[in-house]
Motif scaffolding. Structure first.
Motif, PDB file in Angstrom:
ATOM      1  N   LEU A 161      -6.007 135.769 -85.338  1.00  0.00           N
ATOM      2  CA  LEU A 161      -7.346 135.200 -85.170  1.00  0.00           C
ATOM      3  C   LEU A 161      -7.522 134.647 -83.750  1.00  0.00           C
ATOM      4  O   LEU A 161      -8.516 134.954 -83.078  1.00  0.00           O
ATOM      5  CB  LEU A 161      -7.560 134.084 -86.192  1.00  0.00           C
ATOM      6  N   ALA A 164      -7.890 137.402 -81.371  1.00  0.00           N
ATOM      7  CA  ALA A 164      -9.232 138.004 -81.455  1.00  0.00           C
ATOM      8  C   ALA A 164     -10.278 137.108 -80.790  1.00  0.00           C
ATOM      9  O   ALA A 164     -11.297 137.586 -80.297  1.00  0.00           O
ATOM     10  CB  ALA A 164      -9.604 138.265 -82.912  1.00  0.00           C
ATOM     11  N   LEU A 165     -10.032 135.797 -80.773  1.00  0.00           N
ATOM     12  CA  LEU A 165     -10.995 134.856 -80.196  1.00  0.00           C
ATOM     13  C   LEU A 165     -10.771 134.641 -78.700  1.00  0.00           C
ATOM     14  O   LEU A 165     -11.578 133.968 -78.054  1.00  0.00           O
ATOM     15  CB  LEU A 165     -10.908 133.506 -80.925  1.00  0.00           C
ATOM     16  N   PHE A 168     -13.507 134.921 -76.212  1.00  0.00           N
ATOM     17  CA  PHE A 168     -14.674 134.048 -76.336  1.00  0.00           C
ATOM     18  C   PHE A 168     -14.372 132.647 -75.825  1.00  0.00           C
ATOM     19  O   PHE A 168     -13.238 132.184 -75.889  1.00  0.00           O
ATOM     20  CB  PHE A 168     -15.127 133.998 -77.800  1.00  0.00           C
TER      21      PHE A 168
ATOM     22  N   VAL B 157     -23.394 137.535 -77.680  1.00  0.00           N
ATOM     23  CA  VAL B 157     -22.046 136.961 -77.805  1.00  0.00           C
ATOM     24  C   VAL B 157     -21.748 136.654 -79.283  1.00  0.00           C
ATOM     25  O   VAL B 157     -20.663 136.947 -79.785  1.00  0.00           O
ATOM     26  CB  VAL B 157     -21.902 135.670 -76.956  1.00  0.00           C
ATOM     27  N   LEU B 161     -18.799 138.100 -81.581  1.00  0.00           N
ATOM     28  CA  LEU B 161     -17.866 137.164 -82.212  1.00  0.00           C
ATOM     29  C   LEU B 161     -17.759 137.434 -83.714  1.00  0.00           C
ATOM     30  O   LEU B 161     -16.662 137.552 -84.257  1.00  0.00           O
ATOM     31  CB  LEU B 161     -18.339 135.729 -81.968  1.00  0.00           C
ATOM     32  N   ALA B 164     -15.809 140.484 -84.326  1.00  0.00           N
ATOM     33  CA  ALA B 164     -14.374 140.243 -84.129  1.00  0.00           C
ATOM     34  C   ALA B 164     -13.779 139.457 -85.302  1.00  0.00           C
ATOM     35  O   ALA B 164     -12.600 139.580 -85.604  1.00  0.00           O
ATOM     36  CB  ALA B 164     -14.134 139.490 -82.819  1.00  0.00           C
ATOM     37  N   LEU B 165     -14.608 138.652 -85.970  1.00  0.00           N
ATOM     38  CA  LEU B 165     -14.118 137.828 -87.084  1.00  0.00           C
ATOM     39  C   LEU B 165     -14.191 138.555 -88.425  1.00  0.00           C
ATOM     40  O   LEU B 165     -13.704 138.051 -89.432  1.00  0.00           O
ATOM     41  CB  LEU B 165     -14.932 136.528 -87.172  1.00  0.00           C
ATOM     42  N   PHE B 168     -11.326 138.787 -90.760  1.00  0.00           N
ATOM     43  CA  PHE B 168     -10.734 137.557 -91.279  1.00  0.00           C
ATOM     44  C   PHE B 168     -11.585 136.972 -92.401  1.00  0.00           C
ATOM     45  O   PHE B 168     -12.804 137.139 -92.421  1.00  0.00           O
ATOM     46  CB  PHE B 168     -10.576 136.541 -90.148  1.00  0.00           C
ATOM     47  N   GLU B 179     -22.922 131.696 -73.322  1.00  0.00           N
ATOM     48  CA  GLU B 179     -21.656 132.362 -73.687  1.00  0.00           C
ATOM     49  C   GLU B 179     -20.707 131.411 -74.402  1.00  0.00           C
ATOM     50  O   GLU B 179     -19.573 131.764 -74.716  1.00  0.00           O
ATOM     51  CB  GLU B 179     -20.949 132.863 -72.426  1.00  0.00           C
ATOM     52  N   VAL B 181     -19.322 129.191 -77.329  1.00  0.00           N
ATOM     53  CA  VAL B 181     -19.355 129.101 -78.785  1.00  0.00           C
ATOM     54  C   VAL B 181     -19.234 127.636 -79.201  1.00  0.00           C
ATOM     55  O   VAL B 181     -18.226 126.990 -78.952  1.00  0.00           O
ATOM     56  CB  VAL B 181     -18.209 129.915 -79.422  1.00  0.00           C
TER      57      VAL B 181
END
Lengths: 288, 288
Positions: A161, A164-165, A168, B157, B161, B164-165, B168, B179, B181
């Motif tokens: 995780l 993957a983050l 960002f 963005v 995100l 990408a999540l 999970f 940009e 989070v």
């Protein structure tokens, strides 16, 4: 910058600046402390050679000019809004439009901006891990308890995780129970995230907590500049993790600072949490 | 299951079950409501044909057996701990070890487990979006205000995100300013996340809020089964977003439910927030 100048510590809140100063004293290194008024701990302010307001970038630059340090380290000011306020100080040097742009760009970029600004002025910026390698989590870091199989699964999910983050602009930590992500760290910081999970579990049926446990996984991002905002844990992190009902903590080996390493490990042992360092697939291998 | 049987609504908390029932009534469809005691809103409980405790899976299955519904929809019980409690009910049917395993697997799997269990008993499980397509956000959804350039950047963005999540087991929403989070939704839900950002901004210097704005991005995951836990917003979401200092909301077109669509849009217009639907690169294109 002079090769024989002192090490300049620009100090914000928390224990890290204090422990760094103690390390420099113990090892007989010449240093100067510039403390941020309203942020640095009283214990550190008593030892400070200069004090400045977070917004007063002009004073900060003048003080550094006088010290001619061989290296500058930004530590403890990891309280993020503090740092953005510091950079709000761009206004003393630059125009308002640029300030807004920098602030809007988010924390990662703001911190990189601070380093850039110091480097533009000819300073060498170093991380706390370079000044005090003893604070860095070694691969061998391990308390008395070992993670169980489902904890290892949670650590693996957490690392995936965080990887993957990495792309960002977001926190460096997450809380995972088996495969279930309970929280991703935002600007509220690790302690804030741990308290959130604690509250969630208190307000719910209690069922999950007993079954789940959960692991705090904290690690530097892929490509992170370790000179700013290096992931840090300490005894307080362990306490908060225990109160959130977690079974343990895993940190990135070689790229996480552990304050009071002995005390942190002892706290984990006492509260029944495991504490381990794990090699990050996305970092250079670390040699203790 | 009988082809001419009623539609069975298994109803938890919130407005969605009520609006679904109103839709079925308006369109003259035969339906039965099974309300969860302690969860379903009073307005819905008055219209319920049966009531059951969340943990009483045996009663639930018996009621459904009696109704012989042509389709079953699980709606409103999106309050996650509620759903895990429901599945704690596995214990009435299965052994304790299996129950623990299911609960430990996290919410996504738990919800899929509920669907599986119903399907094992021969029921056809459908999503609210199939029963009431009018509740689904069309691509054309748009209030009076349009997102500005930096809002579009935040949306982009946020979509990256959430994509990408997707792999999970974590929430379906995030809050992004340019940009940066600000928050990723965990089990606390969207309203909980919005209140978190609101609190963060109140406790900080106020600097960021004025500069940043921020966008709530909410979308189904890549590969999500829309029959369970479909992303949903309503007028309350807009209110919470405004109080968190956001400039607008973007939802996935064709895969998000918008309760009280007129009221939701009117609230956004009144409070000065934009509200748009965006096509999700990872979903089949949606045709209004």
């Amino acid at each position: 910058m002079k090769a024989d100048g002192p090490i300049a510590i620009i100090a914000g809140s928390g224990q890290l600046p204090i422990q760094l100063v103690e390390h420099l004293e113990r090892t007989g290194q010449d240093y100067r402390v510039l403390a941020f008024r309203g942020f640095a701990a009283p214990e550190l302010r008593r030892r400070a050679h200069a004090t400045a307001d977070l917004l007063d970038l002009k004073t900060i630059m003048n003080v550094l000019e006088g010290w001619q340090p061989r290296a500058v380290s930004l530590v403890g000011a990891v309280r993020r809004p503090g740092f953005s306020a510091l950079l709000g100080a761009y206004s003393l040097l630059r125009n308002m439009h640029e300030v807004k742009e920098v602030i809007a760009r988010g924390d990662d970029q703001v911190l990189r901006g601070a380093v850039m600004l110091l480097e533009e002025r000819g300073h060498r910026v170093v991380g706390a891990h370079e000044l005090a390698p003893g604070l860095v989590a070694p691969s061998s870091l391990c308390g008395k308890l070992a993670p169980l199989d489902h904890d290892r699964q949670a650590i693996s999910v957490g690392l995936d995780l965080l990887n993957a983050l990495s792309a960002f602009d977001i926190g460096q930590a997450a809380i995972v129970a088996r495969e279930h992500v309970l929280a991703v760290e935002g600007p509220e910081g690790t302690d804030g995230m741990l308290r959130r999970v604690r509250r969630m579990r208190q307000s719910w049926l209690g069922l999950r907590r007993r079954e789940e446990g959960g692991v705090l996984i904290k690690a530097a991002k892929r490509g992170q500049d370790l000179r700013v905002d290096m992931p840090t844990i300490g005894p307080k992190t362990v306490l908060e993790a225990e109160q959130a009902g977690l079974s343990g903590i895993a940190v990135g080996a070689g790229s996480t600072l552990v304050l009071d390493q002995d005390e942190t490990l002892a706290t984990a042992d006492r509260l029944g949490l495991f504490l381990v360092a794990v090699d990050l697939p996305w970092m250079e291998p670390h040699h203790d």
